[in-house]
Each structure stands twice: as C-alpha cells, then as structure tokens.
Design an enzyme around this catalytic site. Sequence first.
Site, PDB file in Angstrom:
ATOM      1  N   GLY A 118      34.247 -74.232 -46.191  1.00 49.47           N
ATOM      2  CA  GLY A 118      33.680 -75.513 -45.791  1.00 49.47           C
ATOM      3  C   GLY A 118      34.612 -76.469 -45.084  1.00 49.47           C
ATOM      4  O   GLY A 118      34.176 -77.532 -44.634  1.00 49.47           O
ATOM      5  N   GLU A 149      37.178 -69.210 -49.201  1.00 51.08           N
ATOM      6  CA  GLU A 149      36.233 -68.532 -48.299  1.00 51.08           C
ATOM      7  C   GLU A 149      36.045 -69.292 -46.985  1.00 51.08           C
ATOM      8  O   GLU A 149      34.940 -69.738 -46.674  1.00 51.08           O
ATOM      9  CB  GLU A 149      34.861 -68.413 -48.986  1.00 51.08           C
ATOM     10  N   PRO A 150      37.086 -69.453 -46.190  1.00 52.70           N
ATOM     11  CA  PRO A 150      36.911 -70.195 -44.936  1.00 52.70           C
ATOM     12  C   PRO A 150      36.191 -69.345 -43.887  1.00 52.70           C
ATOM     13  O   PRO A 150      36.422 -68.137 -43.789  1.00 52.70           O
ATOM     14  CB  PRO A 150      38.357 -70.465 -44.493  1.00 52.70           C
ATOM     15  N   GLY A 151      35.315 -69.965 -43.130  1.00 51.73           N
ATOM     16  CA  GLY A 151      34.660 -69.280 -42.018  1.00 51.73           C
ATOM     17  C   GLY A 151      34.992 -70.016 -40.732  1.00 51.73           C
ATOM     18  O   GLY A 151      35.871 -69.643 -39.955  1.00 51.73           O
ATOM     19  N   ARG A 152      34.308 -71.146 -40.561  1.00 52.20           N
ATOM     20  CA  ARG A 152      34.469 -71.960 -39.358  1.00 52.20           C
ATOM     21  C   ARG A 152      35.930 -72.298 -39.070  1.00 52.20           C
ATOM     22  O   ARG A 152      36.360 -72.277 -37.915  1.00 52.20           O
ATOM     23  CB  ARG A 152      33.677 -73.261 -39.579  1.00 52.20           C
ATOM     24  N   ARG A 212      23.130 -74.003 -32.104  1.00 54.88           N
ATOM     25  CA  ARG A 212      23.494 -75.120 -32.988  1.00 54.88           C
ATOM     26  C   ARG A 212      22.960 -76.482 -32.541  1.00 54.88           C
ATOM     27  O   ARG A 212      22.501 -77.251 -33.381  1.00 54.88           O
ATOM     28  CB  ARG A 212      25.017 -75.185 -33.198  1.00 54.88           C
ATOM     29  N   TYR A 241      20.772 -77.951 -35.463  1.00 55.73           N
ATOM     30  CA  TYR A 241      21.350 -79.016 -36.300  1.00 55.73           C
ATOM     31  C   TYR A 241      21.656 -80.296 -35.520  1.00 55.73           C
ATOM     32  O   TYR A 241      22.385 -81.139 -36.041  1.00 55.73           O
ATOM     33  CB  TYR A 241      22.708 -78.599 -36.884  1.00 55.73           C
ATOM     34  N   CYS A 285      11.525 -71.824 -22.840  1.00 57.43           N
ATOM     35  CA  CYS A 285      10.339 -72.672 -22.783  1.00 57.43           C
ATOM     36  C   CYS A 285      10.129 -73.386 -24.108  1.00 57.43           C
ATOM     37  O   CYS A 285       9.197 -73.079 -24.864  1.00 57.43           O
ATOM     38  CB  CYS A 285       9.125 -71.839 -22.392  1.00 57.43           C
ATOM     39  N   GLU A 286      11.033 -74.284 -24.420  1.00 56.80           N
ATOM     40  CA  GLU A 286      10.996 -75.129 -25.616  1.00 56.80           C
ATOM     41  C   GLU A 286      11.674 -76.444 -25.252  1.00 56.80           C
ATOM     42  O   GLU A 286      12.733 -76.434 -24.627  1.00 56.80           O
ATOM     43  CB  GLU A 286      11.815 -74.510 -26.765  1.00 56.80           C
TER      44      GLU A 286
HETATM   45  C1  LIG Z   1      28.989 -70.189 -45.217  1.00 51.20           C
HETATM   46  C2  LIG Z   1      29.781 -69.969 -46.431  1.00 51.20           C
HETATM   47  C3  LIG Z   1      31.177 -70.077 -46.387  1.00 51.20           C
HETATM   48  C4  LIG Z   1      31.950 -70.489 -45.155  1.00 51.20           C
HETATM   49  O1  LIG Z   1      31.696 -71.797 -44.790  1.00 51.20           O
HETATM   50  P1  LIG Z   1      32.578 -72.445 -43.614  1.00 51.20           P
HETATM   51  O2  LIG Z   1      32.043 -73.813 -43.500  1.00 51.20           O
HETATM   52  O3  LIG Z   1      32.337 -71.648 -42.395  1.00 51.20           O
HETATM   53  O4  LIG Z   1      33.988 -72.421 -44.058  1.00 51.20           O
HETATM   54  C5  LIG Z   1      31.879 -69.806 -47.533  1.00 51.20           C
HETATM   55  N1  LIG Z   1      31.260 -69.447 -48.679  1.00 51.20           N
HETATM   56  C6  LIG Z   1      29.923 -69.340 -48.751  1.00 51.20           C
HETATM   57  C7  LIG Z   1      29.301 -68.932 -50.033  1.00 51.20           C
HETATM   58  C8  LIG Z   1      29.133 -69.590 -47.638  1.00 51.20           C
HETATM   59  O5  LIG Z   1      27.815 -69.477 -47.720  1.00 51.20           O
END
Ligand SMILES: *Cc1c(COP(=O)(O)O)cnc(C)c1O
Length: 433
Positions: free
Chosen positions: A255, A291-294, A330, A334, A360-361
């Site tokens: 997050g 758990e980093p993604g973004r 996105r 959002y 077409c939206e």
């Molecule tokens: C989406 C998600 C993440 C990653 O979130 P980011 O904002 O991309 O860091 C981590 N853990 C869980 C359970 C998620 O659903």
Amino acid sequence: MSVVSPENALAPRPFGPLSYDADGVLQLSGVPLAPLTAQYGSPLYVYSAAHISEQIQRLQTAFARLDPLICYAVKANMNTHVIAHVASHGVGADVVSAGELKRALAGGVSPEKIVFAGVAKQPTELEAGLEAGILQFNVESWAELEALNAAAGRMGKTAPVALRVNPDVDAHTLAKITTGTRGNKFGLPFDDIPALVSQMEALSHVRLEALAMHIGSQLLKIQPFADAYRRLADLTRHLAEEQGTRLQRLDMGGGLGIPYSPDDGSGPDPVDLAAAAVEHLGPLDLPIIMEPGRFLVGNAGVMIADVVYTKNSYDHRFLLLNAGMNDLMRPALYDAYHHVLPLMHSEVATVPQDLAGPICESTDVFAKQRLLPPLDEGAQLAFCTAGAYCAVLANHYNGRALPAEVLLESDGTARLIRPAISDEDMIAREQTL
Ligand SMILES: *Cc1c(COP(=O)(O)O)cnc(C)c1O
C-alpha cells in the site's frame, strides 16, 4: 535534465526515471522511447528494470533492521518477465488467484516465498497453493478456513494460515482502493480474531502461523500504517498472553504510495514507514512479510500512445489517441491522474487540451483541460506511472488488441516481453471451437 524554457514554463515536467535529453527527446532510464514504438508498435507499455531494482533496494535499505521477506504483489504487474526481474533480487510474491500463482512460479519465485491472498479463493485454487507448497494462505473468512481445512485434508497436508485482520483504520486514499475499514469486504473483524483462533483448533488440517493485514493502496501518509501496526501488535500480544498462541511471523501488507506527478515530490519515504514498523512491530521480534506492488513497479512504466486526430468541439481542444480506457483504465475506473509527457519536448506555449481514446464510452477520457503544447496528429505521448495496475487491467473492449509490453533491461537493452494480443487471436479462438 529538463530543457524547459522561460516561455514554456508550464510545459509538463518529467519526474522519476523519465527525463528529456539535450535534444528534447524523452527517455526512460536513459533510453529514448520513440524508437521503441517504431519497432514494437503503439500503444506500447515500456518498463525500466533499473527503476524496479532501485525501488527494491530502497525498501531493503529502509527496512534493514527488520529484514522483511518482501513479497511482490503480482497483481500490480503480472508479466512473467517483470516477476522474474523482481524475483532475481530474492523477492517473493503475493498472489490473489491460481493464475497469479502460476505466473509467480513461471517467473521463478520459490514457493516458500509465496503468500496467497484474496477473499474468494476456490477449492481448486486452494489445492493449487497446497500442491505448490506455498508459505502461507492469507485467510479472510471462517468459510474459507473450512474450505482450506477440507482441501488440505483431502491432500493429506496441513495448510499454513495467516488470518487477515481488518484493523478498521482509514487509509485516507481514494475511496475505491481502501480496504481496511468497517464495511469493506476485506479481512476479518479485529474483535473476532481471538474467538476464531480458538475455533480453529478444531480444524486439524490448518495451522495458524501469522496475522496479516493490508489497509489499502496508494497511501501517502504513514499514520494509518502506524495505527494499523499498533493494532496488529496489540492483537499479537493478546493472543500470546491470553490464549497462549504464539505466531511465527506478521504480514504487514502493501500500500505504500508513490508520486504520480512532479508536484508530489518523491512520495512517502520508506524510511518513515520502516520507523513506524520498528516502533510498533519491532518489540515483538517476529519475522516480517511486506507486500508492496505499486511501490516497486508503478513509476517503472509508461504507456506510449499516438495522437490520431485533433479536433475542436465547442470550447475544447481534443487530442484523440490510438489508446483508450481498454489499454489504461485507471482514469475511467478511479478518476486517477496520470501525468502526460510528449515524447518530443516542445518550446511552444501550452494550451489546455482534452485527451481521449477511441472507445465508444464517455468515460474514455484520460485527462481534461491538461496543459500541453498544442500537439498535432502523429505526435506521441507517454502516460507516466503506468507500471502498476495498468497493463494488467487492459482488455479487448471494442475489438481492440491488448498492447505489447517491452522491458528495458538494466543495461538499456529493450526486450519484447509480451507481443500485442490481437483481435485475430481472439477471433481464431472463437472460430476453432
Ligand atoms: C493489492 C494488494 C497489495 C499491494 O498493494 P500496493 O498498493 O500495490 O502496494 C498487497 N497486499 C494485498 C493483499 C493486496 O490486495
């Protein structure tokens, strides 16, 4: 190295791994972008391996004291080559479906570094995780615990479980990407955990190993994390002291936010996040998962698009692009902001322009009244911060291809990591039934 002149002070500024060279050519990690579309087509996703490596190292350095297992949230960008690059740094994976589990394994992530999240994992998905021998299932309901217990029983195994707690903390992020508040579908109510832990003892094929949480995405403040960590620590102590349940580790979720524009500076500092984690979780002396993604991939990527037509309608000047909401969803999904940079810097004064796609939206609009030099047909643009939650959301709406993806290796070499998936591919699958 920007070449913004005084008369064009409002020209969009590059940030992160993007820069203009002395000739005004936009580069990603030092590699000019325009030649890539000549070779691989447009629209095109391009990712910088070097930026991903830097972000991993930033996290590892900031968190050195806790030395967490970093599990990359694959849903941010699920290309197997991106996963493989991330995994080459010893990073694990956080997956939310059997498909993502397969992708993580295909990308070379070792099963003992994989956590499996998601509110509605089906029995076949639970079995896939058990078969692979993953580190833990992050469980979000009693019903899921029963299903996991049954699946493990059928397979003669014991499933390692983390209960995902909903700490009821406001993440102060976009309403559509907050996950840790009351009334949200994610996690188990905080106050229910002690009873659930006792009830779990009746299930012989699941073993409680951890608590997990994830309170939302694109958090720009550290305080919500700190509040959630404190609650997680309290709960962990309560379980140990009142119920004699000792956990083996804690999963603090992802997050952490990133800048989406040069006005955001460098975004929240992982050093501050680590300080909050050390303060609240450090005294428990348990191994930590994050758990980093973004944070790892967001600013590593751009999506390049071409201006097909321009038109003036009433008082708006429109740039009509060859990319639409099917390619980058996105803004439509959002109301998200994506910074936009022309691939060629221009000295001409900026004017407000609306950037729209071919779909077409009415929601197929990337930006309204955006200040850009007056671009013409054939001009090319880069949508910044397109490494996370962009290509993964692309779809075939309006009979359109999924765009190709290119990875710039750390030495600057461009590598096609997914060809465009064309409409012909889809037609062929329908017609060969
Ligand atoms: C989406 C998600 C993440 C990653 O979130 P980011 O904002 O991309 O860091 C981590 N853990 C869980 C359970 C998620 O659903």
